[in-house]
Design an enzyme around this catalytic site. Sequence first.
Site, PDB file in Angstrom:
ATOM      1  N   SER A   1      54.450  92.105  -5.144  1.00 34.18           N
ATOM      2  CA  SER A   1      54.592  92.800  -3.747  1.00 34.18           C
ATOM      3  C   SER A   1      55.930  93.640  -3.814  1.00 34.18           C
ATOM      4  O   SER A   1      56.878  93.205  -4.451  1.00 34.18           O
ATOM      5  CB  SER A   1      54.254  91.912  -2.550  1.00 34.18           C
ATOM      6  OG  SER A   1      54.504  92.597  -1.324  1.00 34.18           O
TER       7      SER A   1
ATOM      8  N   TYR B   1      55.259  83.890   1.178  1.00 32.44           N
ATOM      9  CA  TYR B   1      54.839  84.524   0.467  1.00 32.44           C
ATOM     10  C   TYR B   1      55.799  85.743  -0.431  1.00 32.44           C
ATOM     11  O   TYR B   1      55.593  85.812  -1.548  1.00 32.44           O
ATOM     12  CB  TYR B   1      54.062  85.738   1.269  1.00 32.44           C
ATOM     13  CG  TYR B   1      53.299  86.766   0.717  1.00 32.44           C
ATOM     14  CD1 TYR B   1      52.009  86.882   0.121  1.00 32.44           C
ATOM     15  CD2 TYR B   1      53.628  88.046   0.640  1.00 32.44           C
ATOM     16  CE1 TYR B   1      51.417  87.741  -0.359  1.00 32.44           C
ATOM     17  CE2 TYR B   1      53.117  89.126   0.106  1.00 32.44           C
ATOM     18  CZ  TYR B   1      51.856  89.079  -0.367  1.00 32.44           C
ATOM     19  OH  TYR B   1      51.450  90.210  -1.150  1.00 32.44           O
TER      20      TYR B   1
ATOM     21  N   LYS C   1      56.154  86.155  -4.572  1.00 28.89           N
ATOM     22  CA  LYS C   1      56.186  87.386  -5.150  1.00 28.89           C
ATOM     23  C   LYS C   1      57.305  87.595  -5.861  1.00 28.89           C
ATOM     24  O   LYS C   1      57.489  88.186  -7.221  1.00 28.89           O
ATOM     25  CB  LYS C   1      55.922  88.439  -4.286  1.00 28.89           C
ATOM     26  CG  LYS C   1      54.552  88.292  -3.596  1.00 28.89           C
ATOM     27  CD  LYS C   1      53.435  87.942  -4.560  1.00 28.89           C
ATOM     28  CE  LYS C   1      51.955  88.259  -3.699  1.00 28.89           C
ATOM     29  NZ  LYS C   1      50.943  87.897  -4.629  1.00 28.89           N
TER      30      LYS C   1
END
Length: 251
Positions: A138, A151, A155
Amino acid sequence: MQNTGIALVTGATSGLGAEYCRQLARQCKTIIAVGRRGDHLQALGAELDGLTRIHPVVADLSTVEGVTRTVEALRQQGPVDLLINNAGFSTLGDFADSTLEVELQMVRLQIDAPLELARAALPFMREQGRGQIINVASVGAFVELQKTAVYGACKAFLLAFSRSLQAEVAGQGIRVQCLCPGLTRTEIHDTAHFSGFDKGRFPESMWMEADAVVAESLAALAGDEVVVIPGQVNRDIVRGAVQQQLQALQH
């Protein structure tokens, strides 16, 4: 993109994963489609019938059992020419107020599972002298993500891992890509873990459709880029973040 015999795609029941399967259907004789929802995998198989063979694997990759089942499918159906580590989810909220088990589940899904699947696929790829791995990360790997700290950290790990892994396998006929999309219209923002997220806060120009993201990813496999950031708006975001980080290091 080189002709691909067998692909394994995680998170194949919707979003980017399902779109990878659709766009690979004419190039793959078999796609090992991994996801938690068997009915969605069956529907995908029916949709792509006649273009490719979908081998469904119903598995939760945040569990040991799910990873074991997927590795076994990789070994029995393989060797796999293309591995796409796409499965993931996010939570929304301050880490200090989060449910730790859910955050650890995210780590198992987005760090542990890609490592285990890559480790299972690479020996076969080295033996064949070819292979491709796509780790879906991401733009959050480059920028601070308040309310989604774990999160973003997952990534960032995938970004660093992909870069280093490509350096290790250079000259072995193996390509590693880290795809870093921005806001994409998938189900990730519609889960209970992400309740309270207001999509309307972001202008239409910041959003991409899943098919466009996947098309850029697969087209880039023909080149030598490790990090692929689809969409000019996302490239501008990352460029700005990197420049700020460089300026901070100069002070």
